[in-house]
Design a protein around this motif. Structure first.
Motif, short mmCIF file in Angstrom:
data_model
loop_
_atom_site.label_atom_id
_atom_site.label_comp_id
_atom_site.label_asym_id
_atom_site.label_seq_id
_atom_site.Cartn_x
_atom_site.Cartn_y
_atom_site.Cartn_z
N VAL A 4 0.81 -1.23 0.00
CA VAL A 4 0.00 0.00 0.00
C VAL A 4 0.84 1.27 0.00
O VAL A 4 0.29 2.38 -0.09
CB VAL A 4 -0.98 0.04 1.20
CG1 VAL A 4 -1.82 -1.23 1.24
CG2 VAL A 4 -0.24 0.26 2.50
N MET A 41 -7.30 5.99 1.34
CA MET A 41 -6.91 4.96 0.38
C MET A 41 -7.17 5.46 -1.03
O MET A 41 -8.32 5.71 -1.40
CB MET A 41 -7.69 3.66 0.64
CG MET A 41 -7.56 3.16 2.07
SD MET A 41 -8.37 1.57 2.33
CE MET A 41 -10.09 2.03 2.10
N PHE A 86 -1.76 4.61 0.15
CA PHE A 86 -2.54 4.83 1.37
C PHE A 86 -1.79 5.79 2.29
O PHE A 86 -0.55 5.80 2.33
CB PHE A 86 -2.74 3.53 2.12
CG PHE A 86 -3.65 2.53 1.44
CD1 PHE A 86 -4.10 2.72 0.14
CD2 PHE A 86 -4.05 1.39 2.12
CE1 PHE A 86 -4.92 1.79 -0.48
CE2 PHE A 86 -4.89 0.46 1.53
CZ PHE A 86 -5.31 0.66 0.21
N ASP A 95 -7.14 -5.02 -2.92
CA ASP A 95 -7.34 -4.32 -1.65
C ASP A 95 -8.66 -4.73 -1.00
O ASP A 95 -8.94 -4.32 0.14
CB ASP A 95 -7.34 -2.80 -1.85
CG ASP A 95 -5.99 -2.28 -2.31
OD1 ASP A 95 -5.97 -1.39 -3.20
OD2 ASP A 95 -4.96 -2.73 -1.78
#
Length: 115
Positions: free
Chosen positions: A63, A82, A67, A89
């Protein structure tokens, strides 16, 4: 009794964005670390991101760059922005907070990314 309540999950198309929030109640103390974990069907729960009381952060490689975790110590909240979401995900996302030797979990919020 410490309680964590998540909000913000839902269904989004690949490439879209969602913001998760978690509000903690039941303690006047600042959590040492707050974070987000996720669990996809048939998989183990895994770390997504954590943030320490001093502001330091840690992200899973999957991520990083997409994120962003943040927290408000005064309100005992933690959020996860996000972006550029991918089908992989998709999972139930859990809020986590730790104080001293105790760890607390929220009930989880579903995030589904359609491809």
């Amino acid at each position: 009794q410490v309680q964590l309540v998540e909000s913000g999950g839902g269904l989004v198309q690949a490439g879209g964005s969602l913001r998760l929030s978690c509000a903690a109640s039941g303690t006047a103390y600042r959590f040492n670390v707050m974070g987000w974990y996720r669990q996809a069907p048939g998989k183990q729960r895994e770390l997504v991101a954590t943030i320490y009381s001093g502001g330091g952060t840690r992200y899973s490689d999957s991520v990083k760059g997409r994120f962003t975790i943040s927290r408000d110590n005064a309100k005992n909240t933690v959020s996860l922005q996000m972006n550029s979401l991918k089908a992989e995900d998709t999972a139930v996302y859990y809020c986590n907070a730790e104080i001293l030797t105790n760890a607390y979990w929220g009930q989880g919020t579903q995030v589904t990314v359609s491809s």
